[in-house]
Design a protein around this motif. Structure first.
Motif, PDB file in Angstrom:
ATOM      1  N   THR A   1       1.030  -1.292   0.120  1.00 29.27           N
ATOM      2  CA  THR A   1      -0.058  -0.054  -0.142  1.00 29.27           C
ATOM      3  C   THR A   1       0.777   1.154   0.124  1.00 29.27           C
ATOM      4  OG1 THR A   1      -1.572  -1.226   1.272  1.00 29.27           O
ATOM      5  CG2 THR A   1      -1.809   1.380   1.284  1.00 29.27           C
ATOM      6  N   LEU A   2       0.613   2.236  -0.866  1.00 37.32           N
ATOM      7  CA  LEU A   2       1.436   3.333  -0.998  1.00 37.32           C
ATOM      8  C   LEU A   2       0.409   4.622  -0.557  1.00 37.32           C
ATOM      9  CD1 LEU A   2       4.060   4.469  -3.559  1.00 37.32           C
ATOM     10  CD2 LEU A   2       2.123   5.929  -2.967  1.00 37.32           C
ATOM     11  N   MET A   3       0.856   5.383   0.377  1.00 37.47           N
ATOM     12  CA  MET A   3      -0.082   6.636   0.882  1.00 37.47           C
ATOM     13  C   MET A   3       0.749   7.827   0.351  1.00 37.47           C
ATOM     14  SD  MET A   3      -1.987   5.342   4.159  1.00 37.47           S
ATOM     15  CE  MET A   3      -3.022   4.175   4.250  1.00 37.47           C
ATOM     16  N   ALA A   4       0.067   8.664  -0.185  1.00 37.29           N
ATOM     17  CA  ALA A   4       0.566  10.153  -0.334  1.00 37.29           C
ATOM     18  C   ALA A   4      -0.079  11.205   0.485  1.00 37.29           C
ATOM     19  CB  ALA A   4       0.487  10.327  -1.799  1.00 37.29           C
ATOM     20  N   GLY A   5       0.559  11.873   1.016  1.00 38.76           N
ATOM     21  CA  GLY A   5      -0.414  12.767   2.037  1.00 38.76           C
ATOM     22  C   GLY A   5      -0.552  14.256   1.405  1.00 38.76           C
ATOM     23  N   CYS A   6      -0.246  15.256   1.968  1.00 35.00           N
ATOM     24  CA  CYS A   6      -0.850  16.458   1.346  1.00 35.00           C
ATOM     25  C   CYS A   6       0.138  17.640   1.278  1.00 35.00           C
ATOM     26  CB  CYS A   6      -1.555  17.156   2.711  1.00 35.00           C
ATOM     27  SG  CYS A   6      -0.716  17.756   4.194  1.00 35.00           S
ATOM     28  N   VAL A  29      -1.083   0.792  -4.322  1.00 34.55           N
ATOM     29  CA  VAL A  29      -0.615   1.809  -3.849  1.00 34.55           C
ATOM     30  C   VAL A  29      -1.698   2.739  -3.278  1.00 34.55           C
ATOM     31  CG1 VAL A  29       0.394   3.898  -4.452  1.00 34.55           C
ATOM     32  CG2 VAL A  29       0.984   1.867  -5.620  1.00 34.55           C
ATOM     33  N   THR A  30      -1.471   3.412  -2.206  1.00 33.02           N
ATOM     34  CA  THR A  30      -2.637   3.901  -1.232  1.00 33.02           C
ATOM     35  C   THR A  30      -1.967   5.615  -1.131  1.00 33.02           C
ATOM     36  OG1 THR A  30      -3.460   2.143  -0.234  1.00 33.02           O
ATOM     37  CG2 THR A  30      -4.098   4.275   0.686  1.00 33.02           C
ATOM     38  N   THR A  31      -2.869   6.470  -1.632  1.00 29.28           N
ATOM     39  CA  THR A  31      -2.301   7.889  -1.259  1.00 29.28           C
ATOM     40  C   THR A  31      -3.511   8.337  -0.650  1.00 29.28           C
ATOM     41  OG1 THR A  31      -3.692   8.588  -3.236  1.00 29.28           O
ATOM     42  CG2 THR A  31      -1.286   8.126  -3.486  1.00 29.28           C
ATOM     43  N   GLN A  32      -3.048   9.408   0.454  1.00 28.64           N
ATOM     44  CA  GLN A  32      -4.143   9.871   1.057  1.00 28.64           C
ATOM     45  C   GLN A  32      -4.308  11.358   1.098  1.00 28.64           C
ATOM     46  OE1 GLN A  32      -2.755   8.505   4.998  1.00 28.64           O
ATOM     47  NE2 GLN A  32      -1.548  10.334   5.568  1.00 28.64           N
ATOM     48  N   TYR A 132       3.951 -12.255 -10.986  1.00 32.35           N
ATOM     49  CA  TYR A 132       3.916 -11.913  -9.579  1.00 32.35           C
ATOM     50  C   TYR A 132       2.758 -11.406  -9.103  1.00 32.35           C
ATOM     51  CZ  TYR A 132       8.959 -11.122 -10.153  1.00 32.35           C
ATOM     52  OH  TYR A 132      10.421 -11.270 -10.412  1.00 32.35           O
ATOM     53  N   ARG A 133       2.494 -11.451  -7.688  1.00 36.30           N
ATOM     54  CA  ARG A 133       0.993 -11.215  -7.134  1.00 36.30           C
ATOM     55  C   ARG A 133       1.053  -9.777  -7.172  1.00 36.30           C
ATOM     56  NH1 ARG A 133       4.548 -13.107  -2.836  1.00 36.30           N
ATOM     57  NH2 ARG A 133       5.082 -11.571  -1.270  1.00 36.30           N
ATOM     58  N   GLN A 134      -0.257  -9.371  -7.539  1.00 38.66           N
ATOM     59  CA  GLN A 134      -0.557  -7.708  -7.425  1.00 38.66           C
ATOM     60  C   GLN A 134      -0.184  -6.990  -6.584  1.00 38.66           C
ATOM     61  OE1 GLN A 134      -4.992  -8.027  -7.313  1.00 38.66           O
ATOM     62  NE2 GLN A 134      -5.024  -8.150  -9.768  1.00 38.66           N
ATOM     63  N   ILE A 135      -0.058  -5.756  -6.829  1.00 37.82           N
ATOM     64  CA  ILE A 135       0.075  -4.712  -5.872  1.00 37.82           C
ATOM     65  C   ILE A 135      -1.176  -3.956  -6.089  1.00 37.82           C
ATOM     66  CG2 ILE A 135       2.508  -4.488  -6.189  1.00 37.82           C
ATOM     67  CD1 ILE A 135       1.917  -1.725  -7.745  1.00 37.82           C
ATOM     68  N   PHE A 136      -1.452  -2.928  -4.914  1.00 39.87           N
ATOM     69  CA  PHE A 136      -2.670  -2.394  -4.893  1.00 39.87           C
ATOM     70  C   PHE A 136      -2.594  -0.670  -4.691  1.00 39.87           C
ATOM     71  CE2 PHE A 136      -3.269  -6.586  -3.779  1.00 39.87           C
ATOM     72  CZ  PHE A 136      -4.365  -7.148  -4.495  1.00 39.87           C
ATOM     73  N   ILE A 137      -3.127  -0.098  -5.373  1.00 37.36           N
ATOM     74  CA  ILE A 137      -2.920   1.408  -5.080  1.00 37.36           C
ATOM     75  C   ILE A 137      -4.273   1.933  -4.711  1.00 37.36           C
ATOM     76  CG2 ILE A 137      -2.461   3.370  -6.330  1.00 37.36           C
ATOM     77  CD1 ILE A 137      -1.137   1.603  -8.651  1.00 37.36           C
ATOM     78  N   THR A 138      -4.019   2.551  -3.533  1.00 36.29           N
ATOM     79  CA  THR A 138      -5.330   3.296  -3.044  1.00 36.29           C
ATOM     80  C   THR A 138      -5.215   4.803  -2.637  1.00 36.29           C
ATOM     81  OG1 THR A 138      -5.026   2.388  -0.809  1.00 36.29           O
ATOM     82  CG2 THR A 138      -6.413   1.174  -2.217  1.00 36.29           C
TER      83      THR A 138
END
Length: 196
Positions: A1-6, A29-32, A132-138
């Protein structure tokens, strides 16, 4: 999980990644948004300084990976298989083999040792990762979801797969969740691993 802030993204970068198309490949990938805080339930580690090549050579296999196993001179022992949710495969002569957590080299040695113990003499085993197994972007991205991992993938490339950042995302507040729990503070150039 990848998070991007502000923080504010640079104009040239934001335009570049938003102009790129998306694919149906699995990455996470997770961004916030800027008003959100980093998760506090787990310690956040500093960015890992490993090259993509070293990352994949030490890659630990897990559920969702698809592999090819070949034994020199023994075509009937060649197998292609997806690792089950339990991280196992069914292999000729040896039955079910637990694979989760092993590197390619460790799996090659494990199979060779078991084949040499009563079936073959000095077997030469080669294991290749086919998928390869998946990556997830959120988070604060245009198209969050699962994407296919590709060797050489970095945070900025993963974000571009998801259509780029939204207007509230920051390139200075990026977080990767690895192995389901490990929190890593990252930058746009940080290499992504399968399953992130």
């Amino acid at each position: 999980t990848l998070m991007a802030g502000c923080a504010t993204t640079r104009d040239f970068f934001e335009k570049d990644i938003q102009d790129k198309g998306t694919t149906d490949t699995p990455n996470k990938v997770t961004t916030q948004p800027s008003h959100q805080e980093d998760p506090k339930n787990s310690p956040v580690e500093k960015e890992e300084r490993t090259s993509p090549e070293n990352t994949l050579s030490n890659y630990h296999l897990g559920p969702g990976d698809r592999i090819s196993i070949k034994v020199f001179g023994e075509p009937e022992l060649s197998v292609e298989a997806h690792l089950s949710d339990g991280g196992t495969i069914s292999y000729p002569l040896l039955g079910e083999i637990q694979i989760t957590g092993l590197t390619i080299g460790e799996l090659e040695r494990k199979i060779a040792n078991r084949l040499n113990n009563g079936y073959l003499k000095e077997s030469k085993v080669t294991v290749t990762i086919l998928e390869y197994r998946q990556i997830f972007i959120t988070g604060a991205v245009q198209k969050p979801g699962g994407y296919a991992f590709m060797p050489g993938l970095t945070v900025d490339k993963a974000i571009s797969l998801a259509g780029g950042f939204t207007g509230v995302a920051s390139t200075n507040n990026i977080l990767i969740t690895r192995e389901g729990h490990k929190k890593i503070s990252a930058t746009l150039s940080t290499p992504i691993q399968p399953g992130d």
